[in-house]
Design a protein around this motif. Sequence first.
Motif, PDB file in Angstrom:
ATOM      1  N   GLU A  58     -74.584 -51.793  35.213  1.00 10.67           N
ATOM      2  CA  GLU A  58     -75.131 -52.977  35.881  1.00 10.67           C
ATOM      3  C   GLU A  58     -75.993 -52.641  37.100  1.00 10.67           C
ATOM      4  OE1 GLU A  58     -70.821 -54.110  37.685  1.00 10.67           O
ATOM      5  OE2 GLU A  58     -72.392 -55.587  37.918  1.00 10.67           O
ATOM      6  N   VAL A  73     -72.620 -56.927  30.782  1.00 10.53           N
ATOM      7  CA  VAL A  73     -71.566 -56.382  31.640  1.00 10.53           C
ATOM      8  C   VAL A  73     -70.247 -57.124  31.384  1.00 10.53           C
ATOM      9  CG1 VAL A  73     -70.891 -55.920  34.029  1.00 10.53           C
ATOM     10  CG2 VAL A  73     -73.274 -55.667  33.360  1.00 10.53           C
ATOM     11  N   ARG A  93     -66.824 -49.034  36.748  1.00  8.23           N
ATOM     12  CA  ARG A  93     -67.865 -49.428  37.717  1.00  8.23           C
ATOM     13  C   ARG A  93     -67.907 -48.391  38.826  1.00  8.23           C
ATOM     14  NH1 ARG A  93     -66.975 -55.291  40.084  1.00  8.23           N
ATOM     15  NH2 ARG A  93     -69.221 -55.338  40.291  1.00  8.23           N
TER      16      ARG A  93
END
Length: 390
Positions: A58, A73, A93
């Motif tokens: 992302e 995402v 992430r």
Amino acid sequence: MDFTMPEDVKQIQMLTKRFVRQELVPIEDLVEQRDEYPEDIRRPLIKRSIELGIRNMETPVKFGGGGVGALGVVAAHEEAGWSSEAVTYSIMRPGPGASTAFMEAATEQQRQKYMYPVLRGEREGCAAWTEPDAGGDAASIKARAVKKGKHWVLNGVKHFCTNADKSDFVIVGAATDPGKPPRERFTQFIIDFGTPGLQLSFYQPMMGRHGLKSFELVLENCEVPAENVLGEVGSALRRTLTNFGHGRLLMAARFVGTAERALEMATSYAKRRVTFGQPIASRQAVQWMLVDMAIDIHATRMMTYHAAWQADQELDHRALQFTQAMVKLHASQMVCRVVDNAIQIHGGIGYSRLLPLERMYRDVRLYRIAEGPDEMMKHVIARYILQAEA
Ligand SMILES: Cc1cc2nc3c(=O)[nH]c(=O)nc-3n(C[C@H](O)[C@H](O)[C@H](O)COP(=O)(O)OP(=O)(O)OC[C@H]3O[C@@H](n4cnc5c(N)ncnc54)[C@H](O)[C@@H]3O)c2cc1C
């Protein structure tokens, strides 16, 4: 209206699904039982996730990430929800150390020193906003930063700082101008661990998410160079609230994945478990629990995809916050209901530590509190409804 999942999103979903189920699910029990994520397992997984294009998907392309939109995402995080958050947290992430909102606010020098190394998996960062006397009411934090020559001097206590033990630096929120309205009152500072005056004071053990630790952190006359101010002085609350909104959407997606796993386990068990000569799946009482679970999951998935679609349309941020709060509230309650029902269908074995349901039950309880408790979400939703009506 077209509900077809775009081809690129399907591919992201498949890639993440394979990674999560083949490489993350198998280590859940080890992390849970040791209450520790061994570095010789975690580090290679971070690298692998980066190589696969999952961890930085992302992050905008201009910063070297995948530039994947919210729908992609969300689809990936739905798959991540299949495994425990303790395991997926630093794998899926880059974490607060290089969130897009922080990357956007950072100077090029800060990006080079802190954020790009996080994206490469070489460094890690955590975020400290919450204090013992201020959490949901984010604007009531008391930590104070005062300018002294070329430095800022910080004092205050932060708590529940997640992943601080694995981090090289922390992004701390503090009041720089207590006389100003909340939206101009707070500033964030990037502080290296090891800086005099910054101390991890104690580990705060939790009911769930074992292996992902939270800490109290004390700042005592901690001197931070002016170049470590993140963004404009006074801009931190706006950024933090935007960050929260996006985080809530991804949480909701993960809850859909967790709930889906619980439903799959419950369905399979209900077909196999025989009582009074018949599989329990033949009992209407059990069928109706499965039905409630399936409807709950479907409704939440649709809400989540819709909120992702809205985020991709770059709607007004107040409208987005409203939807994200609704989705987070609904999803966190939904996953608690679904996991509870899955345990009920499993009977005693569901309550035992022999299955992941017991861990899931403890893990998911957090989410009716973290990143804004249910009641705070209702507060955000009510405010929007009443303003819209006015
Ligand atoms: C495991 C864990 C990890 C965390 N990680 C981090 C982190 O890394 N960094 C960080 O900064 N923070 C972190 N937090 C903090 C987390 O975001 C806060 O705990 C959360 O926002 C709630 O704040 P609070 O605990 O102060 O509860 P409070 O805000 O004190 O609320 C307590 C209760 O009061 C009620 N309430 C509050 N406000 C209202 C209202 N307006 N209307 C009605 N009822 C209300 C609700 O029932 C709420 O649950 C973490 C917390 C946990 C538990």
